[in-house]
Design a protein around this motif. Structure first.
Motif, PDB file in Angstrom:
ATOM      1  N   TYR A  73      25.061  51.546  40.409  1.00 24.01           N
ATOM      2  CA  TYR A  73      25.591  52.020  39.131  1.00 24.01           C
ATOM      3  C   TYR A  73      24.451  52.299  38.148  1.00 24.01           C
ATOM      4  O   TYR A  73      24.424  53.327  37.474  1.00 24.01           O
ATOM      5  CB  TYR A  73      26.532  50.972  38.543  1.00 24.01           C
ATOM      6  CG  TYR A  73      27.082  51.323  37.187  1.00 24.01           C
ATOM      7  CD1 TYR A  73      28.153  52.203  37.074  1.00 24.01           C
ATOM      8  CD2 TYR A  73      26.546  50.789  36.015  1.00 24.01           C
ATOM      9  CE1 TYR A  73      28.665  52.542  35.837  1.00 24.01           C
ATOM     10  CE2 TYR A  73      27.053  51.121  34.778  1.00 24.01           C
ATOM     11  CZ  TYR A  73      28.109  51.992  34.696  1.00 24.01           C
ATOM     12  OH  TYR A  73      28.617  52.343  33.466  1.00 24.01           O
ATOM     13  N   PRO A 114      34.179  53.995  32.087  1.00 25.98           N
ATOM     14  CA  PRO A 114      34.544  52.847  31.245  1.00 25.98           C
ATOM     15  C   PRO A 114      34.611  53.209  29.767  1.00 25.98           C
ATOM     16  O   PRO A 114      35.187  52.463  28.983  1.00 25.98           O
ATOM     17  CB  PRO A 114      33.411  51.853  31.506  1.00 25.98           C
ATOM     18  CG  PRO A 114      32.248  52.716  31.846  1.00 25.98           C
ATOM     19  CD  PRO A 114      32.806  53.887  32.593  1.00 25.98           C
ATOM     20  N   ASN A 136      38.070  55.208  29.656  1.00 22.78           N
ATOM     21  CA  ASN A 136      39.096  54.540  30.467  1.00 22.78           C
ATOM     22  C   ASN A 136      39.965  55.546  31.214  1.00 22.78           C
ATOM     23  O   ASN A 136      41.192  55.408  31.263  1.00 22.78           O
ATOM     24  CB  ASN A 136      39.992  53.654  29.597  1.00 22.78           C
ATOM     25  CG  ASN A 136      39.223  52.501  28.984  1.00 22.78           C
ATOM     26  OD1 ASN A 136      38.407  51.881  29.641  1.00 22.78           O
ATOM     27  ND2 ASN A 136      39.475  52.239  27.714  1.00 22.78           N
ATOM     28  N   HIS A 181      37.462  47.856  37.699  1.00 22.78           N
ATOM     29  CA  HIS A 181      37.773  47.039  36.527  1.00 22.78           C
ATOM     30  C   HIS A 181      37.204  45.632  36.647  1.00 22.78           C
ATOM     31  O   HIS A 181      36.738  45.065  35.662  1.00 22.78           O
ATOM     32  CB  HIS A 181      39.276  47.060  36.314  1.00 22.78           C
ATOM     33  CG  HIS A 181      39.796  48.454  36.460  1.00 22.78           C
ATOM     34  ND1 HIS A 181      39.348  49.470  35.640  1.00 22.78           N
ATOM     35  CD2 HIS A 181      40.601  49.043  37.368  1.00 22.78           C
ATOM     36  CE1 HIS A 181      39.899  50.608  36.036  1.00 22.78           C
ATOM     37  NE2 HIS A 181      40.662  50.383  37.083  1.00 22.78           N
ATOM     38  N   PHE A 221      33.581  45.866  35.596  1.00 23.86           N
ATOM     39  CA  PHE A 221      33.248  45.820  34.170  1.00 23.86           C
ATOM     40  C   PHE A 221      33.667  44.508  33.515  1.00 23.86           C
ATOM     41  O   PHE A 221      33.207  44.200  32.414  1.00 23.86           O
ATOM     42  CB  PHE A 221      33.852  47.018  33.444  1.00 23.86           C
ATOM     43  CG  PHE A 221      33.144  48.300  33.788  1.00 23.86           C
ATOM     44  CD1 PHE A 221      31.850  48.523  33.343  1.00 23.86           C
ATOM     45  CD2 PHE A 221      33.736  49.248  34.593  1.00 23.86           C
ATOM     46  CE1 PHE A 221      31.171  49.680  33.693  1.00 23.86           C
ATOM     47  CE2 PHE A 221      33.073  50.409  34.937  1.00 23.86           C
ATOM     48  CZ  PHE A 221      31.781  50.623  34.484  1.00 23.86           C
ATOM     49  N   GLN A 222      34.532  43.742  34.181  1.00 25.08           N
ATOM     50  CA  GLN A 222      34.785  42.387  33.707  1.00 25.08           C
ATOM     51  C   GLN A 222      33.610  41.486  34.073  1.00 25.08           C
ATOM     52  O   GLN A 222      33.272  40.565  33.325  1.00 25.08           O
ATOM     53  CB  GLN A 222      36.061  41.833  34.342  1.00 25.08           C
ATOM     54  CG  GLN A 222      37.327  42.510  33.876  1.00 25.08           C
ATOM     55  CD  GLN A 222      37.660  42.207  32.436  1.00 25.08           C
ATOM     56  OE1 GLN A 222      37.706  41.054  32.025  1.00 25.08           O
ATOM     57  NE2 GLN A 222      37.864  43.239  31.648  1.00 25.08           N
ATOM     58  N   TYR A 244      30.388  42.549  34.683  1.00 21.02           N
ATOM     59  CA  TYR A 244      29.183  42.963  33.944  1.00 21.02           C
ATOM     60  C   TYR A 244      29.634  43.467  32.579  1.00 21.02           C
ATOM     61  O   TYR A 244      29.734  44.665  32.336  1.00 21.02           O
ATOM     62  CB  TYR A 244      28.424  44.029  34.733  1.00 21.02           C
ATOM     63  CG  TYR A 244      28.000  43.548  36.096  1.00 21.02           C
ATOM     64  CD1 TYR A 244      26.914  42.683  36.233  1.00 21.02           C
ATOM     65  CD2 TYR A 244      28.691  43.927  37.233  1.00 21.02           C
ATOM     66  CE1 TYR A 244      26.538  42.217  37.479  1.00 21.02           C
ATOM     67  CE2 TYR A 244      28.318  43.461  38.485  1.00 21.02           C
ATOM     68  CZ  TYR A 244      27.239  42.605  38.598  1.00 21.02           C
ATOM     69  OH  TYR A 244      26.876  42.136  39.831  1.00 21.02           O
ATOM     70  N   ARG A 245      29.931  42.503  31.718  1.00 22.00           N
ATOM     71  CA  ARG A 245      30.509  42.832  30.416  1.00 22.00           C
ATOM     72  C   ARG A 245      29.583  43.709  29.584  1.00 22.00           C
ATOM     73  O   ARG A 245      30.014  44.521  28.788  1.00 22.00           O
ATOM     74  CB  ARG A 245      30.800  41.543  29.632  1.00 22.00           C
ATOM     75  CG  ARG A 245      31.915  40.744  30.214  1.00 22.00           C
ATOM     76  CD  ARG A 245      33.263  41.247  29.757  1.00 22.00           C
ATOM     77  NE  ARG A 245      33.504  40.979  28.349  1.00 22.00           N
ATOM     78  CZ  ARG A 245      34.517  41.496  27.682  1.00 22.00           C
ATOM     79  NH1 ARG A 245      35.355  42.296  28.301  1.00 22.00           N
ATOM     80  NH2 ARG A 245      34.701  41.214  26.424  1.00 22.00           N
ATOM     81  N   LEU A 297      27.929  46.099  30.405  1.00 18.87           N
ATOM     82  CA  LEU A 297      27.985  47.514  30.778  1.00 18.87           C
ATOM     83  C   LEU A 297      29.259  48.192  30.271  1.00 18.87           C
ATOM     84  O   LEU A 297      29.387  49.405  30.317  1.00 18.87           O
ATOM     85  CB  LEU A 297      27.929  47.662  32.309  1.00 18.87           C
ATOM     86  CG  LEU A 297      26.669  47.134  32.999  1.00 18.87           C
ATOM     87  CD1 LEU A 297      26.796  47.293  34.507  1.00 18.87           C
ATOM     88  CD2 LEU A 297      25.437  47.888  32.507  1.00 18.87           C
ATOM     89  N   ALA A 298      30.195  47.376  29.804  1.00 24.98           N
ATOM     90  CA  ALA A 298      31.478  47.926  29.368  1.00 24.98           C
ATOM     91  C   ALA A 298      31.419  48.263  27.885  1.00 24.98           C
ATOM     92  O   ALA A 298      31.062  47.413  27.067  1.00 24.98           O
ATOM     93  CB  ALA A 298      32.589  46.917  29.618  1.00 24.98           C
ATOM     94  N   GLN A 347      29.363  43.497  24.427  1.00 29.05           N
ATOM     95  CA  GLN A 347      29.626  44.738  25.132  1.00 29.05           C
ATOM     96  C   GLN A 347      28.718  45.840  24.621  1.00 29.05           C
ATOM     97  O   GLN A 347      27.998  45.679  23.644  1.00 29.05           O
ATOM     98  CB  GLN A 347      31.092  45.132  24.981  1.00 29.05           C
ATOM     99  CG  GLN A 347      32.013  44.222  25.752  1.00 29.05           C
ATOM    100  CD  GLN A 347      33.455  44.560  25.504  1.00 29.05           C
ATOM    101  OE1 GLN A 347      33.917  44.569  24.371  1.00 29.05           O
ATOM    102  NE2 GLN A 347      34.169  44.831  26.560  1.00 29.05           N
TER     103      GLN A 347
END
Lengths: 333, 273
Positions: free
Chosen positions: A138, A175, A178, A202, A205-206, A208-209, A211-212, A256
């Motif tokens: 990513y 992300p 969405n 999802h 991104f939970q 690797y917060r 990155l969100a 975030q």
């Protein structure tokens, strides 16, 4: 791909020896591969790394072999994959048994191996190791970027629309907005979305917060952009300045990422198209973010405004102002 | 480099090249989004007002576009002139596609899906329209506007990604849907481009200035009300093991509340009229 060049005869001979030495399955694989890329794996290349290097398979990460060898991880898959044993042998580069004569067509085993690997992959990328290997891809933008202009090149992750194979091809999840998008290249149209699953994007991104992107967006560009350069000199020379430095939240987005929150606003000759026009904007809500996280709490779990005290006239004013605030597009672009 | 591209193209389509500069330009790779500007539009100096300040060598560039340039011009100058001619053609193009005839030409291209399809999965391959994010050249490359999700996307191909957005302008797609309201895409269902009667565009065009749409029965009945259109729009809901992700679900509820507020606002307005 990995086939030796004609110039090096020794290697060619060697490779041929390896193939004939390995017996039936390798010959078989060569035939199948001819259909793909006309490349032959050398003895060092595992089926898994060969599979992941095929064009169109760039989104796959390599599943650790011990993950596949643990039967617990494969629970239930044997009912979904035909020629289970042969497919497992192919994926794990195991010598086949003598009674491989019952395979009617080798391409069927190849398809089974692909299905098996894909379904294991769906599970593997939800594990810690799998997420780790995907985050590396990513961060190198291996999955591409969001095609939406106002996501400003946000990296995307692969995403399935179903966990069952054969329903839809792989999509890309952004992300920032969405939303899901079709991959830009047609070579991904042969990749099943189930090989990535509905959950991965999802859970990713939970996990690797950082990155969100945060679910709220403040327009004050200047405040935020001056934050990071302004903060370090203050902390370095905090004593030299006599007046107390104003408190700056070092973590304004709750761990975030700062989102790209601009929303496209249609204009004709520089004037915004009114929402009262038949062709006026109807979909800006889809990309809109509130200015602060508190605003999210103004809506209850049923999706209704909790504090619905305005009458209609007030509502219009309120809404007009809100849209105005969220429309920096004209000034910036 | 320019000379080479000229050769490449001319070898492939000799007749096109010898025909006119415009048809050569339109047939060269990467220029698929452009439509043909009528020659009489270019020759009417009124339509070019102000462009002489934007384009250097304006006169010669214009001659090149209209194929009136002397043949004995030097090659280096010709190359430089070609750049200016492209700029000039692009700027004329931006003005042309917001005229009645230009819109009709772009409509044909839209129907043939020459601008690509929306990458958003839930837009179900809705055809796109080109749009600029600035009307000033050399600022932003061309983007693509989707009438279904009403958002803008970058072209897939880099050869389209390098076209100047000012050659299409910021107004074009929005004017397009104002002039052809029956082409406003529905928010759900498979894509369909309803047929437009040939005279209809002319009718709409004439009515556009007076803005007396209710007098035109076609406009009222065909597209219908779009006040509540957004309610039908499909959206993606992220899920982990089948459960919605709390934070995103909360944001989506808020967004839908904003949408519902707009819908009730528009419906209230409709009831008044």
């Amino acid at each position: 791909m990995s086939r030796p060049t004609e110039g090096n005869e020794d290697e060619v001979e060697l490779a041929e020896e390896v193939i004939s030495g390995n017996g039936e399955i390798d010959e078989v694989m060569e035939e199948v591969e001819e259909g793909y890329t006309s490349s032959t794996p050398t003895s060092t290349l595992t089926w898994i790394s060969w599979f992941c290097s095929l064009p169109g398979h760039e989104y796959f990460s390599e599943v650790a072999e011990d993950f596949i060898e643990d039967d617990f991880n494969l629970t239930g898959l044997n009912t979904m994959v035909p020629f289970w044993k042969e497919a497992m042998e192919m994926v794990l580069d195991v010598e086949p048994d003598e009674d491989s004569s019952r395979i009617p067509d080798v391409s069927i085993v190849e398809a089974s191996a692909e299905l098996l690997y894909g379904l294991v992959h769906q599970r593997y990328i939800l594990t810690r190791a799998g997420l780790q290997s995907m985050v590396e891809k990513y961060e190198s933008a291996a999955f591409g970027i969001c095609p939406r202009v106002y996501c400003v090149g946000c990296n995307v992750v692969p995403c399935g629309r179903s966990d069952l194979p054969g329903i839809d091809t792989v999509k890309l999840y952004c992300p920032n907005c969405n939303d899901i998008y079709a991959p830009p290249s047609s070579r991904f149209q042969g990749v099943d979305g189930a090989f990535f699953g509905t959950t991965f994007a999802h859970l990713f991104f939970q996990t690797y917060r950082e990155l969100a992107p945060a679910p709220f967006y403040k327009l004050s560009l200047s405040a935020d952009s001056s934050l990071s350069p302004g903060r370090s000199p203050l902390s370095d020379s905090g004593n030299s300045t006599s007046r107390p430095s104003p408190f700056v939240n070092p973590n304004p987005h709750g761990g975030q990422k700062r989102p790209e929150g601009r929303v496209y606003s249609p204009r004709v000759y520089g004037f915004k198209v009114s929402e009262q026009a038949k062709s006026g904007p109807r979909m800006q809500w889809l990309r809109l973010r509130p200015q602060s996280p508190d605003e999210l709490d103004l809506v209850d779990w049923r999706g209704r405004w909790i504090d619905d005290e305005y009458d209609d006239v007030d509502e219009v004013d309120e809404e007009d102002r809100r849209m105005e605030d969220f429309d920096p597009v004209g000034d910036l672009f | 480099m320019l000379g080479r591209t000229v050769e490449d193209v001319s070898s492939g389509s000799d007749s096109d090249y010898s025909n006119s500069w415009i048809s050569w330009f339109l047939s060269s790779k990467g220029n698929e989004y452009f439509c043909e500007v009528d020659e009489d539009y270019i020759l009417d100096r009124f339509n070019l007002t102000g462009l002489n300040n934007e384009v250097s060598n304006y006169g010669q560039a214009l001659d090149l576009i209209t194929d009136n340039l002397d043949d004995d011009i030097q090659d280096e100058l010709r190359g430089a002139l070609d750049v200016q001619a492209r700029l000039l053609y692009g700027l004329i193009h931006a003005r042309w596609i917001v005229t009645a005839r230009g819109l009709a030409k772009m409509l044909e291209k839209y129907k043939r899906v020459e601008f690509g399809r929306c990458p958003r999965v839930l837009c179900q391959s809705q055809p796109l329209l080109p749009v600029g994010l600035s009307d000033i050249p050399y600022e932003k490359s061309v983007k693509l506007y989707c009438g279904r999700c009403e958002d803008v996307y970058s072209p897939k191909s880099s050869r389209h990604g390098s076209i100047d957005g000012a050659y299409f302008g910021t107004s074009f797609p929005h004017l397009f849907f104002m002039v052809y309201p029956n082409l406003i895409p529905p928010k759900v269902g498979p894509i369909e481009i309803p047929p437009t009667r040939p005279h209809e565009s002319e009718v709409n065009k004439r009515n556009r200035r007076t803005r007396e749409e209710p007098e035109n029965p076609e406009n009222v009945t065909e597209p219908g009300s779009t006040a509540a259109a957004a309610l039908k729009a499909d959206r993606y809901r992220p899920r982990i093991y089948g459960f919605q992700v709390h934070e995103i679900a909360k944001l989506q509820r808020w967004q839908e509340a904003v949408r519902d507020r707009q819908v009730s606002r528009l419906e209230a307005l409709e009831d008044l009229s």
